[in-house]
Scaffold this motif. Structure first.
Motif, PDB file in Angstrom:
ATOM      1  N   ASP A 190     -23.365  71.703 -42.858  1.00 25.16           N
ATOM      2  CA  ASP A 190     -23.991  72.992 -43.131  1.00 25.16           C
ATOM      3  C   ASP A 190     -25.495  72.877 -42.897  1.00 25.16           C
ATOM      4  N   ILE A 191     -26.223  73.957 -43.165  1.00 25.26           N
ATOM      5  CA  ILE A 191     -27.666  73.974 -42.887  1.00 25.26           C
ATOM      6  C   ILE A 191     -28.393  72.883 -43.661  1.00 25.26           C
ATOM      7  N   MET A 192     -28.016  72.695 -44.936  1.00 21.75           N
ATOM      8  CA  MET A 192     -28.686  71.673 -45.743  1.00 21.75           C
ATOM      9  C   MET A 192     -28.504  70.287 -45.135  1.00 21.75           C
ATOM     10  N   HIS A 193     -27.279  69.975 -44.703  1.00 21.60           N
ATOM     11  CA  HIS A 193     -27.020  68.656 -44.135  1.00 21.60           C
ATOM     12  C   HIS A 193     -27.677  68.496 -42.761  1.00 21.60           C
ATOM     13  N   GLN A 194     -27.759  69.555 -41.999  1.00 22.42           N
ATOM     14  CA  GLN A 194     -28.443  69.485 -40.708  1.00 22.42           C
ATOM     15  C   GLN A 194     -29.931  69.229 -40.902  1.00 22.42           C
ATOM     16  N   GLU A 195     -30.512  69.890 -41.897  1.00 25.39           N
ATOM     17  CA  GLU A 195     -31.931  69.662 -42.191  1.00 25.39           C
ATOM     18  C   GLU A 195     -32.154  68.268 -42.756  1.00 25.39           C
ATOM     19  N   ALA A 196     -31.211  67.808 -43.572  1.00 28.95           N
ATOM     20  CA  ALA A 196     -31.306  66.451 -44.118  1.00 28.95           C
ATOM     21  C   ALA A 196     -31.223  65.420 -42.998  1.00 28.95           C
ATOM     22  N   PHE A 197     -30.352  65.662 -42.020  1.00 29.30           N
ATOM     23  CA  PHE A 197     -30.227  64.764 -40.871  1.00 29.30           C
ATOM     24  C   PHE A 197     -31.567  64.638 -40.158  1.00 29.30           C
ATOM     25  N   ALA A 198     -32.208  65.780 -39.902  1.00 28.00           N
ATOM     26  CA  ALA A 198     -33.504  65.761 -39.210  1.00 28.00           C
ATOM     27  C   ALA A 198     -34.553  65.008 -40.021  1.00 28.00           C
ATOM     28  N   LEU A 199     -34.555  65.225 -41.337  1.00 24.84           N
ATOM     29  CA  LEU A 199     -35.538  64.569 -42.195  1.00 24.84           C
ATOM     30  C   LEU A 199     -35.290  63.071 -42.282  1.00 24.84           C
ATOM     31  N   LEU A 200     -34.029  62.674 -42.393  1.00 22.46           N
ATOM     32  CA  LEU A 200     -33.693  61.252 -42.442  1.00 22.46           C
ATOM     33  C   LEU A 200     -34.068  60.557 -41.134  1.00 22.46           C
ATOM     34  N   SER A 201     -33.943  61.258 -40.026  1.00 23.59           N
ATOM     35  CA  SER A 201     -34.295  60.692 -38.726  1.00 23.59           C
ATOM     36  C   SER A 201     -35.782  60.387 -38.635  1.00 23.59           C
ATOM     37  N   GLU A 202     -36.584  61.098 -39.411  1.00 19.96           N
ATOM     38  CA  GLU A 202     -38.033  60.928 -39.374  1.00 19.96           C
ATOM     39  C   GLU A 202     -38.560  60.029 -40.494  1.00 19.96           C
ATOM     40  N   THR A 203     -37.703  59.702 -41.454  1.00 16.52           N
ATOM     41  CA  THR A 203     -38.147  58.936 -42.620  1.00 16.52           C
ATOM     42  C   THR A 203     -38.369  57.468 -42.259  1.00 16.52           C
ATOM     43  N   LYS A 204     -39.550  56.987 -42.505  1.00 16.21           N
ATOM     44  CA  LYS A 204     -39.897  55.602 -42.195  1.00 16.21           C
ATOM     45  C   LYS A 204     -39.352  54.652 -43.261  1.00 16.21           C
ATOM     46  N   GLY A 205     -39.114  53.429 -42.862  1.00 18.99           N
ATOM     47  CA  GLY A 205     -38.702  52.410 -43.824  1.00 18.99           C
ATOM     48  C   GLY A 205     -37.207  52.290 -44.026  1.00 18.99           C
ATOM     49  N   ILE A 206     -36.430  53.200 -43.403  1.00 19.87           N
ATOM     50  CA  ILE A 206     -34.970  53.114 -43.522  1.00 19.87           C
ATOM     51  C   ILE A 206     -34.351  52.975 -42.135  1.00 19.87           C
ATOM     52  N   ASN A 207     -33.177  52.406 -42.077  1.00 22.22           N
ATOM     53  CA  ASN A 207     -32.461  52.211 -40.811  1.00 22.22           C
ATOM     54  C   ASN A 207     -31.362  53.267 -40.710  1.00 22.22           C
ATOM     55  N   PHE A 208     -31.780  54.506 -40.410  1.00 22.54           N
ATOM     56  CA  PHE A 208     -30.840  55.624 -40.356  1.00 22.54           C
ATOM     57  C   PHE A 208     -30.125  55.631 -39.012  1.00 22.54           C
ATOM     58  N   ILE A 209     -28.774  55.650 -39.036  1.00 19.88           N
ATOM     59  CA  ILE A 209     -28.012  55.572 -37.790  1.00 19.88           C
ATOM     60  C   ILE A 209     -27.116  56.785 -37.562  1.00 19.88           C
ATOM     61  N   GLY A 210     -27.286  57.845 -38.370  1.00 13.79           N
ATOM     62  CA  GLY A 210     -26.556  59.080 -38.098  1.00 13.79           C
ATOM     63  C   GLY A 210     -25.566  59.488 -39.165  1.00 13.79           C
ATOM     64  N   ASN A 211     -24.668  60.399 -38.812  1.00 14.34           N
ATOM     65  CA  ASN A 211     -23.666  60.923 -39.739  1.00 14.34           C
ATOM     66  C   ASN A 211     -22.469  59.983 -39.877  1.00 14.34           C
ATOM     67  N   ALA A 212     -21.789  60.114 -40.994  1.00 14.37           N
ATOM     68  CA  ALA A 212     -20.542  59.380 -41.238  1.00 14.37           C
ATOM     69  C   ALA A 212     -19.557  60.330 -41.900  1.00 14.37           C
ATOM     70  N   GLU A 213     -18.281  60.131 -41.640  1.00 16.45           N
ATOM     71  CA  GLU A 213     -17.240  60.935 -42.267  1.00 16.45           C
ATOM     72  C   GLU A 213     -16.738  60.250 -43.533  1.00 16.45           C
ATOM     73  N   GLY A 214     -15.986  61.002 -44.341  1.00 17.66           N
ATOM     74  CA  GLY A 214     -15.481  60.460 -45.596  1.00 17.66           C
ATOM     75  C   GLY A 214     -14.625  59.220 -45.410  1.00 17.66           C
ATOM     76  N   ARG A 215     -13.895  59.145 -44.304  1.00 14.94           N
ATOM     77  CA  ARG A 215     -13.035  57.987 -44.064  1.00 14.94           C
ATOM     78  C   ARG A 215     -13.833  56.712 -43.824  1.00 14.94           C
ATOM     79  N   ASP A 216     -15.146  56.866 -43.569  1.00 14.93           N
ATOM     80  CA  ASP A 216     -15.991  55.707 -43.298  1.00 14.93           C
ATOM     81  C   ASP A 216     -16.529  55.050 -44.565  1.00 14.93           C
TER      82      ASP A 216
END
Length: 336
Positions: A190-216
């Motif tokens: 949803d919009i919140m998760h899409q915005e969170a994705f963009a923010l996480l992609s820009e956040t320094k100090g973390i190794n963000f590699i994208g979305n994951a599904e519940g089965r992961d």
């Protein structure tokens, strides 16, 4: 170092709580325990156990907070409850590094914020349990139920705090962080998760590699899954149910074929060990000025012992200090 334990919290208190804590004492020599609760009942349980008496204190508390009470009013009104007395010890004793409770989740969270307080800049503290995975290690899930409604900036902070925790307490050098969503594609959610994705992609100090599904959650090659508290709690309970289902099926099927069990006993034991939540301890409440760990309400001695050692590792690894150092790296840290 002292680990404070709410001896009266949980379905199996005080017997399993006390037994588990003393089991942990036998595994490490670098900490002591402060039990808070009914002194007569706690000492009665201790009398039946073998442990290092010099490393154990009991602080009397005449009240108990139950799951049926309003967390906020219970914490405010039951000042002599085992949980509140424990939180006071944690706050006031410089040697006390962590508190563990298997009692009411709401009361633990409310009491942690009221008595211990948030680290400066933390928007919302989050529950972060370790989930067993197929690799035989653990995946951190943050948040798992403290914040049902979230903003994108909260999720960015959850990622930073969980990264600090993973490094400090679990020895993760560069933990892989994923956002729990309804698909792995970048545009999912949803919009919140899409915005969170963009923010996480820009956040320094973390190794963000994208979305994951519940089965992961238990099968993906991630070290940390970031989630809003609602989704995280659903995922956590689904995984717990899956683990119990697999264990039950194995037991039922091999009880019909005992000879087959003899040949596969070693492999079955390994599967059970990997899926066993008891070895994981509890969920640390990230974002507070000291370590607060919520153990499962039905915890038995083995799980309590794991939670105690988890607390020791969190304090020894200086988790809180690592979170403080990493917080300025988030794109937004002002409290809203």
């Amino acid at each position: 170092m002292k680990i404070v334990i709410d001896a009266m919290g949980g379905d199996n208190a005080p017997r399993e709580i006390v037994k588990g804590a003393t089991l942990a004492l036998g595994k490490r020599k670098n900490f002591g325990i402060v039990f808070t609760g009914d002194e007569f009942l706690v000492k009665k349980e201790l009398a039946a156990l073998s442990y290092d008496v010099a490393r154990v204190e009991v602080k009397h508390a005449s009240e108990v907070i139950t799951n049926d009470e309003s967390p906020t009013s219970a914490v405010r009104n039951k000042r002599d409850s085992s949980l509140v007395v424990g939180l006071k010890v944690l706050k006031e004793d410089a040697e006390a590094g962590a508190l563990i409770s298997a009692g009411s989740t709401g009361a633990v969270l409310t009491g942690g914020i009221m008595y211990i307080g948030r680290i400066a800049g933390v928007q919302r503290p989050a529950l972060c349990p370790a989930i067993p995975n197929y690799r035989g290690t653990s995946t951190l899930l943050c948040d798992a139920g403290a914040n049902a409604d979230c903003k994108p900036s909260y999720l960015a902070q959850f990622a930073v705090m969980a990264t600090a925790y993973g490094r400090a307490a679990y020895g993760m050098e560069n933990p892989r962080v994923a956002l729990l969503s309804n698909g792995t594609e970048d545009h999912k959610g949803d919009i919140m998760h899409q915005e969170a994705f963009a923010l996480l992609s820009e956040t320094k100090g973390i190794n963000f590699i994208g979305n994951a599904e519940g089965r992961d959650l238990m099968f993906g090659d991630y070290d940390i899954l970031v989630a809003d508290g609602f989704s995280g709690n659903v995922a956590l309970k689904a995984a717990e149910g899956c683990g119990k289902t697999v264990a039950s099926i194995l037991k039922a099927e091999f009880s019909k074929a005992k000879l087959s069990y003899l040949f596969a006993r070693k492999q079955i034991s390994k599967v059970r060990s990997i899926l066993d939540y008891n070895r994981m301890g509890g969920a640390m409440f990230l974002g507070l000025k000291k370590a607060v760990i919520k153990a499962h309400g039905s915890s038995k001695a083995e799980s309590v012992a794991a939670a105690v050692l988890q607390a020791v590792d969190a304090v020894e690894g200086r988790t809180v200090e690592h979170i403080v150092q990493m917080l300025p790296q988030t794109a937004e840290t002002k409290e809203e």
